[in-house]
Design an enzyme around this catalytic site. Structure first.
Site, mmCIF file in Angstrom:
data_model
loop_
_atom_site.group_PDB
_atom_site.id
_atom_site.type_symbol
_atom_site.label_atom_id
_atom_site.label_comp_id
_atom_site.label_asym_id
_atom_site.label_seq_id
_atom_site.Cartn_x
_atom_site.Cartn_y
_atom_site.Cartn_z
ATOM 1 N N HIS A 34 0.025 -5.863 -11.537
ATOM 2 C CA HIS A 34 -1.299 -5.569 -12.142
ATOM 3 C C HIS A 34 -0.859 -4.352 -13.238
ATOM 4 C CE1 HIS A 34 -3.820 -6.382 -8.660
ATOM 5 N NE2 HIS A 34 -3.206 -7.379 -8.945
ATOM 6 N N GLU A 53 -0.588 -9.642 -15.138
ATOM 7 C CA GLU A 53 -1.730 -10.095 -14.481
ATOM 8 C C GLU A 53 -3.166 -9.754 -15.186
ATOM 9 O OE1 GLU A 53 -4.052 -10.461 -10.196
ATOM 10 O OE2 GLU A 53 -1.857 -10.151 -10.135
ATOM 11 N N HIS A 65 4.786 -10.476 -6.050
ATOM 12 C CA HIS A 65 3.935 -9.504 -6.501
ATOM 13 C C HIS A 65 4.404 -8.016 -6.163
ATOM 14 C CE1 HIS A 65 0.219 -7.889 -7.412
ATOM 15 N NE2 HIS A 65 -0.664 -8.938 -7.070
ATOM 16 N N ARG A 100 0.850 -1.173 -0.001
ATOM 17 C CA ARG A 100 0.267 0.075 -0.204
ATOM 18 C C ARG A 100 0.832 1.197 -0.012
ATOM 19 N NH1 ARG A 100 -4.953 -1.411 -1.728
ATOM 20 N NH2 ARG A 100 -5.473 -3.566 -0.633
ATOM 21 N N GLU A 134 -4.818 -16.594 -3.290
ATOM 22 C CA GLU A 134 -5.056 -15.229 -2.865
ATOM 23 C C GLU A 134 -6.342 -15.083 -2.163
ATOM 24 O OE1 GLU A 134 -2.413 -12.469 -5.479
ATOM 25 O OE2 GLU A 134 -4.350 -12.849 -6.418
ATOM 26 N N HIS A 185 -10.342 -12.718 -11.448
ATOM 27 C CA HIS A 185 -10.190 -11.839 -12.265
ATOM 28 C C HIS A 185 -11.046 -12.195 -13.769
ATOM 29 C CE1 HIS A 185 -6.734 -9.533 -10.082
ATOM 30 N NE2 HIS A 185 -7.893 -10.001 -9.062
ATOM 31 N N HIS A 220 -12.420 -11.532 -3.998
ATOM 32 C CA HIS A 220 -11.796 -12.870 -3.858
ATOM 33 C C HIS A 220 -12.661 -13.635 -2.876
ATOM 34 C CE1 HIS A 220 -7.776 -12.070 -5.773
ATOM 35 N NE2 HIS A 220 -8.601 -11.610 -6.323
ATOM 36 N N HIS A 235 -3.192 -17.402 -10.427
ATOM 37 C CA HIS A 235 -3.882 -16.973 -8.981
ATOM 38 C C HIS A 235 -4.869 -17.749 -8.848
ATOM 39 C CE1 HIS A 235 -1.393 -13.044 -8.574
ATOM 40 N NE2 HIS A 235 -0.659 -13.996 -8.328
ATOM 41 N N ASP A 276 -13.889 -7.215 -8.079
ATOM 42 C CA ASP A 276 -12.628 -8.060 -7.653
ATOM 43 C C ASP A 276 -12.595 -8.149 -6.009
ATOM 44 O OD1 ASP A 276 -10.220 -8.862 -7.215
ATOM 45 O OD2 ASP A 276 -9.008 -7.394 -7.773
ATOM 46 N N TYR A 332 0.480 -2.733 -4.888
ATOM 47 C CA TYR A 332 -0.626 -1.925 -5.608
ATOM 48 C C TYR A 332 -0.463 -0.613 -5.949
ATOM 49 C CZ TYR A 332 -3.037 -6.281 -3.656
ATOM 50 O OH TYR A 332 -3.272 -7.332 -3.181
ATOM 51 N N ASP A 387 -5.502 -14.924 -13.268
ATOM 52 C CA ASP A 387 -6.204 -14.873 -12.077
ATOM 53 C C ASP A 387 -7.576 -15.359 -12.058
ATOM 54 O OD1 ASP A 387 -7.951 -13.642 -9.881
ATOM 55 O OD2 ASP A 387 -6.049 -13.064 -8.852
#
Length: 281
Positions: free
Chosen positions: A112, A147, A72, A42, A261, A184, A231, A216, A229, A75, A181
Site C-alpha cells: 500500500h 497497489e 504483501h 500488524r 483477499e 479498492h 472486502h 487482487h 475498504d 500494513y 484491487d
C-alpha cells in the site's frame, strides 16, 4: 476471446508454517499462486527464513507449475508518514523484505503506497518515490507493485494519476508495477461493473497496461465511490459475480495472477477458486 486459457489464481495464505506448507495449502485448494505477508502485518516482526524450506518449496512450485507469487508488505509500512521515525521504520522493513524476497527470486512484492497524514498527496507521492529510489537496485529480481487504493482518509494511490505520479519519479522503472484491487478501485470510484473496458482504457492511457502485473480479486460491501475498504466474498457484494467473471475473462487481464483477499478460510477459498474456474472461458 481465447478459449480454455489458464486461470492463474490463489489467495492469501499464512506464512507461519513456512514456504513449503504454503505451497501445499495452495495445491490443496487447486491454486497455482498465492499471496503471503512477508512479516506480521500488524507489528512488522519477521520470521527467519529456513533455506531448506525455501529450496523444498522451489522444487515443489516447479513440479506444480506455480506462476508468480504476490507477497504483501505489512500494513504498518508507511513510506510517506509525517513522522520521521515511522518512515525510518518503514525503510528498514522495506530493505529487509526486498532482501528476503530474493530467497524466491523473480516474484512480486506488493505494498500500500501509504498515508500522507495531512501533508498532502503531492508531498506523500514525493516521499514514496524518494524511498523507492533509495532502496531499489538494478540487481534485484523482485518487481515491486504499488497497489490501487480506495481513497479513504489520507491514502495515497486513490487514483491512477497518483500512482503514475509516483512511478514518474522512480528511476528504476523496470523494477516497478501495479497491483489492481477490484474492491479498492470500485470503492475508489472506478465503475468496473458497468464500464470495465472504459476503466482499463483509462488505466492504459494514464499508466499503461503493460505495468499491470497482478490483480487482487475481491467483491466489495460498499457501493461504487464509497471510499471505504471492506472486502466481500465473491458474488456476495456490490460488484457481484457477473462483473468479476468479466474481469477474469478480460483478454487484457487473463494471463495475470489473481489473488483472493476475501473473508475466508481455506475451504471458502477452495469454493471460490472452483467457482471462478468454472466461469473461466
Amino acid at each position: 476471446m481465447t478459449k480454455n486459457t489458464m486461470l492463474h489464481i490463489g489467495c492469501h495464505l499464512s506464512s507461519a508454517k513456512g514456504y513449503l506448507a504454503m505451497g501445499k495449502d495452495a495445491v490443496s485448494i487447486k491454486a497455482d499462486t498465492f499471496a503471503f505477508f512477508t512479516r506480521n502485518p500488524r507489528s512488522g516482526k519477521a520470521k527467519d527464513i529456513d533455506p531448506a524450506d525455501v529450496q523444498a518449496f522451489r522444487t515443489f512450485a516447479e513440479e506444480h507449475h506455480f506462476t508468480k507469487l504476490v507477497a504483501h508488505a505489512p500494513y504498518t509500512m508507511n513510506l510517506c508518514a509525517a513522522k520521521e521515525n515511522i518512515r525510518t521504520f518503514a525503510h528498514e522493513m522495506l530493505v529487509d523484505d526486498l532482501q528476503r524476497m530474493e530467497a524466491t527470486p523473480g516474484n512480486y512484492y506488493n505494498f500500500h503506497p501509504g498515508s500522507h497524514v495531512g501533508q498532502g498527496s503531492e508531498q506523500g507521492i514525493a516521499l514514496i518515490a524518494a524511498e523507492l529510489n533509495r532502496v531499489l537496485t538494478p540487481a534485484q529480481s523482485t518487481t515491486v507493485l504499488l497497489e490501487t487504493m480506495t481513497g479513504k482518509g489520507s491514502e495515497v494511490g486513490r487514483t491512477f494519476e497518483e500512482l503514475r505520479a509516483i512511478m514518474d519519479q522512480v528511476e528504476l522503472q523496470d523494477k516497478l508495477g501495479i497491483c489492481l484491487d477490484t474492491c479498492h478501485v470500485w470503492d475508489g470510484g472506478y465503475d468496473i461493473v458497468h464500464d470495465l473496458d472504459g476503466v482499463l482504457q483509462e488505466f492504459d492511457r494514464i499508466i499503461g497496461l503493460e505495468r499491470l502485473k497482478a490483480i487482487h480479486l475481491n467483491d466489495s460491501l460498499n457501493p461504487c465511490g464509497s471510499h471505504k475498504d471492506r472486502h466481500a466474498r465473491i458474488g456476495e457484494g456490490c460488484i457481484g459475480l457477473e462483473a468479476l467473471t468479466r474481469v477474469i475473462n478480460h483478454p487484457q487481464l487473463q494471463d495475470l495472477p489473481f489473488i483472493l483477499e476475501t473473508p475466508n478460510e481455506l475451504p471458502g477459498y477452495a469454493q471460490e477458486i472452483a467457482l471462478l474456474r468454472e466461469r473461466k472461458e
